[in-house]
Design a protein around this motif. Structure first.
Motif, PDB file in Angstrom:
ATOM      1  N   ALA A   1      -4.992   6.293  -1.829  1.00 49.75           N
ATOM      2  CA  ALA A   1      -4.294   5.073  -1.447  1.00 49.75           C
ATOM      3  C   ALA A   1      -4.162   4.202  -2.689  1.00 49.75           C
ATOM      4  O   ALA A   1      -5.157   3.934  -3.379  1.00 49.75           O
TER       5      ALA A   1
ATOM      6  N   ARG B   1       0.273   5.226   0.315  1.00 49.98           N
ATOM      7  CA  ARG B   1      -0.858   6.072   0.708  1.00 49.98           C
ATOM      8  C   ARG B   1      -0.410   7.492   1.045  1.00 49.98           C
ATOM      9  O   ARG B   1       0.590   7.700   1.712  1.00 49.98           O
TER      10      ARG B   1
ATOM     11  N   ASP C   1      -7.064   9.510   1.580  1.00 47.59           N
ATOM     12  CA  ASP C   1      -8.154   8.553   1.357  1.00 47.59           C
ATOM     13  C   ASP C   1      -9.246   9.125   0.466  1.00 47.59           C
ATOM     14  O   ASP C   1     -10.406   8.714   0.554  1.00 47.59           O
TER      15      ASP C   1
ATOM     16  N   THR D   1      -9.367   5.192  -3.739  1.00 47.23           N
ATOM     17  CA  THR D   1      -8.547   3.987  -3.691  1.00 47.23           C
ATOM     18  C   THR D   1      -8.238   3.576  -5.117  1.00 47.23           C
ATOM     19  O   THR D   1      -9.150   3.467  -5.950  1.00 47.23           O
TER      20      THR D   1
ATOM     21  N   THR E   1       0.856  -1.181   0.000  1.00 50.13           N
ATOM     22  CA  THR E   1       0.000   0.000   0.000  1.00 50.13           C
ATOM     23  C   THR E   1       0.893   1.232   0.000  1.00 50.13           C
ATOM     24  O   THR E   1       1.868   1.312   0.753  1.00 50.13           O
TER      25      THR E   1
END
Length: 290
Positions: free
Chosen positions: A93, A56, A59, A62, A54
């Motif tokens: 992300a 990131r 948020d 995605t 991941t």
């Protein structure tokens, strides 16, 4: 209890060992560096039993990113820098699965992994989800959309494809006329044979160019003007337009296969990532106003 999406695929099959040459080529997919100034958090995660990396920054969205490598090479670490640029620009992300590779794991193993991760993400969030990939990973991304279309799992909000390999018949005339030597016909046919091992290229889950594209999400396609996969990109654009799907095709002159990954510091590569960021941002905005 309903069947999980990836369990609706054809049964998995035994594969063949990777050759020493292939193992050597896999080893060359080295990790790329993440620019510390981007403020990225990177780490390992597990979705539906599939290990992932991941990357990131926020948020807002995605992005499920499926790496390329002809279904038989590649790893998430090699995509650190690319994923970081995308994550930072979109405040998103980026999830990069370590899906199983051929020839040890032929079709549908890699697609089963991709679908398992997608269903897990789709169940866990109501936020915008963009599925993306390059080369064979772009084929996997489009195949995920094909599989989701016949299920009750939500369709991704966007599809983003770089140098997409979408028809494993490998019959496009661009294989004969392309000047870029990175993904020639012989390589495509060899990778196809390692992946299919007797499965048919007629299956839309193998060659998503052959699918019914009605209901596909808004799509961004990027392809280099000198590469063999121009034909696949043009044909998908035509099919999406015919199916009344919003689609943007960017043909970048004088560029070859997956140029933003091979030459990340070039201006055209930076511009291509910026275009991807704008696309993800547009999907974010559309989701907010639904």
């Amino acid at each position: 209890m309903p069947t999980r999406l990836h369990e609706s695929l054809p049964a998995e099959r035994a594969g063949a060992p990777a050759s020493p040459e292939l193992l050597e080529r896999r080893a060359k997919f080295a990790a790329t560096e993440i620019n510390p100034a981007l403020g990225v958090t990177a780490g390992d995660a597990d979705f539906a039993g599939v290990p992932c990396r991941t990357v990131r920054v926020g948020d807002r969205a995605t992005v499920l990113y499926l790496h390329g490598g002809g279904y038989r090479m590649g790893n998430p670490e090699a995509y650190h820098a690319y994923a970081a640029g995308l994550a930072a620009g979109a405040e998103a992300a980026v999830i990069v699965p370590r899906y199983r590779l051929a020839p040890e794991n032929p079709f549908p193993a890699g697609l089963r992994d991709a679908l398992a991760v997608y269903e897990d993400l789709a169940t866990a969030t109501d936020g915008p989800i963009v599925i993306a990939g390059d080369s064979a990973g772009a084929g996997l991304a489009a195949a995920v959309v094909v599989a989701v279309d016949t299920s009750d799992v939500r369709t991704p909000d966007g599809l983003m494809l770089l140098s997409p390999w979408l028809d494993l018949h490998c019959s496009s005339p661009f294989y004969e006329t392309a000047t870029d030597a990175f993904f020639p016909l012989a390589t495509a046919e060899s990778a196809r044979d390692d992946y299919l091992q007797g499965a048919t290229a007629d299956d839309p889950l193998v060659s998503p160019l052959l699918a019914d594209h009605t209901g596909f999400p808004p799509t961004l396609i990027q392809v280099g003007g000198t590469e063999a996969l121009v034909g696949d990109a043009l044909d998908l654009t035509r099919a999406l337009a015919t199916a009344n799907v919003t689609c943007t095709l960017e043909v970048i002159a004088d560029q070859g296969h997956t140029w933003p990954l091979i030459y990340p510091d070039h201006a055209v590569s930076i511009a291509s990532i910026e275009s991807c960021v704008r696309f993800v941002r547009s999907i974010e905005a559309d989701k907010v106003f639904e």
